[in-house]
Design an enzyme around this catalytic site. Structure first.
Site, PDB file in Angstrom:
ATOM      1  N   LYS A  64      46.434  43.406  27.553  1.00 29.38           N
ATOM      2  CA  LYS A  64      46.353  43.224  28.996  1.00 29.38           C
ATOM      3  C   LYS A  64      47.773  43.114  29.542  1.00 29.38           C
ATOM      4  O   LYS A  64      48.517  42.186  29.213  1.00 29.38           O
ATOM      5  CB  LYS A  64      45.554  41.974  29.352  1.00 29.38           C
ATOM      6  CG  LYS A  64      45.444  41.781  30.859  1.00 29.38           C
ATOM      7  CD  LYS A  64      45.075  40.357  31.214  1.00 29.38           C
ATOM      8  CE  LYS A  64      45.367  40.120  32.690  1.00 29.38           C
ATOM      9  NZ  LYS A  64      45.300  38.702  33.055  1.00 29.38           N
TER      10      LYS A  64
ATOM     11  N   GLY B 295      44.950  31.577  39.824  1.00 28.91           N
ATOM     12  CA  GLY B 295      44.792  30.133  39.845  1.00 28.91           C
ATOM     13  C   GLY B 295      44.435  29.535  41.189  1.00 28.91           C
ATOM     14  O   GLY B 295      44.347  28.308  41.316  1.00 28.91           O
TER      15      GLY B 295
ATOM     16  N   ALA C 188      41.690  37.209  38.339  1.00 29.37           N
ATOM     17  CA  ALA C 188      42.419  36.211  39.136  1.00 29.37           C
ATOM     18  C   ALA C 188      41.704  35.884  40.437  1.00 29.37           C
ATOM     19  O   ALA C 188      41.200  36.764  41.127  1.00 29.37           O
ATOM     20  CB  ALA C 188      43.845  36.659  39.446  1.00 29.37           C
ATOM     21  N   GLY C 189      41.653  34.583  40.729  1.00 26.74           N
ATOM     22  CA  GLY C 189      41.162  34.111  42.018  1.00 26.74           C
ATOM     23  C   GLY C 189      39.762  33.539  42.030  1.00 26.74           C
ATOM     24  O   GLY C 189      39.362  32.909  42.996  1.00 26.74           O
TER      25      GLY C 189
ATOM     26  N   ASN D 114      40.280  32.128  33.847  1.00 26.04           N
ATOM     27  CA  ASN D 114      40.780  31.074  32.984  1.00 26.04           C
ATOM     28  C   ASN D 114      40.716  29.721  33.698  1.00 26.04           C
ATOM     29  O   ASN D 114      39.938  28.844  33.364  1.00 26.04           O
ATOM     30  CB  ASN D 114      42.195  31.393  32.526  1.00 26.04           C
ATOM     31  CG  ASN D 114      42.759  30.379  31.543  1.00 26.04           C
ATOM     32  OD1 ASN D 114      43.914  30.461  31.162  1.00 26.04           O
ATOM     33  ND2 ASN D 114      41.993  29.405  31.115  1.00 26.04           N
ATOM     34  N   THR D 115      41.529  29.582  34.764  1.00 26.80           N
ATOM     35  CA  THR D 115      41.629  28.297  35.450  1.00 26.80           C
ATOM     36  C   THR D 115      40.286  27.816  35.991  1.00 26.80           C
ATOM     37  O   THR D 115      40.012  26.613  36.008  1.00 26.80           O
ATOM     38  CB  THR D 115      42.653  28.386  36.592  1.00 26.80           C
ATOM     39  OG1 THR D 115      43.888  28.880  36.080  1.00 26.80           O
ATOM     40  CG2 THR D 115      42.894  27.031  37.229  1.00 26.80           C
TER      41      THR D 115
END
Length: 265
Positions: A103, A164, A190-191, A212-213
């Site tokens: 990635k 994040g 993301a987001g 992830n976050t």
């Protein structure tokens, strides 16, 4: 969802459409638990921030998420130049015995963590020329997304919102355009903040969601991992089912046409 609803990336087949990262958990044990609860088959690892064998005297993340159980997706998080990202990918390939699925992300600045698109395009081309299979983090620009596909990236990964941020899909119209124009998997990266954000992305027609976050930063990461698994599955089923048309005014759930009452009898 049909057992034949398969996600194919670089010739590999997956049943889960949720991709999960390994950062921000309290320890490797929690990382492994959350990842298994999520049902993911693809786990992305920041090579510059995680030990997967480069530091022999430190705990190895691969003990918690063994390559025999998951597809390990090395990523170039924290790289701000094309050359730096390329070096990290080559290190990952060496550490993972020739593994070439990676990635790519090349960041533009530390405040927004938006991608540096000229550097991303440069790095992607050089990595493809070096026989890497590139999944690439990009802005939600449909032109840039198509260009990355045309140069040979095996998956294009537009952001839903800043990394994040947990803001969810902020520009669904750009995302829909990217999806409509694509012949490779489009994976939101993301987001995402909660399960409904993941469901929205999947309902729009994305092939998968990477996060992830949203899991690691939840008050109960294991419970959120379970919720995200269900959100992705529900969104995918809703997309495949085809939603009802949206109307400005009401439409009776039980129409009267052709009934005893409608005939006036």
């Amino acid at each position: 969802m049909s057992t034949e609803d398969i996600l194919t990336i670089g010739g590999r087949e997956y049943r889960s459409r949720l991709l999960v990262g390994t950062g921000k958990y309290k320890d490797n044990a929690e990382t492994g638990q959350a990842i298994r609860t999520s049902g993911t088959e693809i786990v992305t690892v920041a090579i510059r921030r995680s030990n997967i064998g480069q530091n022999a005297d430190e705990e190895n993340l691969l003990d918690a998420i063994p390559p025999s159980e998951f597809t390990i997706l090395p990523n170039t998080a924290g790289c701000y130049t094309a050359d730096d990202a390329i070096r990290v990918c080559r290190l990952a390939r060496e550490l993972l015995d020739g593994h070439n699925l990676i990635k790519l992300e090349v960041l533009g600045d530390q405040k927004t963590l938006y991608p540096d698109m000229p550097a991303t395009l440069d790095a992607a081309q050089k990595l493809i020329d070096d026989d890497f299979e590139v999944m690439v983090y990009t802005s939600d620009d449909p032109i840039a997304a198509k260009r990355l596909e045309e140069m040979g990236c095996v998956a294009v990964m537009p952001l839903a919102a800043p990394i994040g941020s947990g803001l969810g899909v902020q520009n669904r119209y750009n995302l829909m355009t990217i999806i409509e124009n694509a012949d490779v998997p489009i994976i939101v990266d993301a987001g995402v903040g909660t399960a409904s954000d993941a469901a929205v992305a999947m309902e729009l027609g994305c092939d998968g969601v990477l996060m992830n976050t949203a899991i690691a930063g939840a008050q109960d990461p294991l419970l959120m991992a379970s919720a995200m698994r269900k959100g992705v599955e529900a969104g995918r089923e809703a997309y495949l089912a085809g939603r009802m048309p949206m109307r400005r005014f009401a439409s009776a759930s039980s129409p009267l046409e052709g009934t005893f009452w409608q005939s006036g009898s």
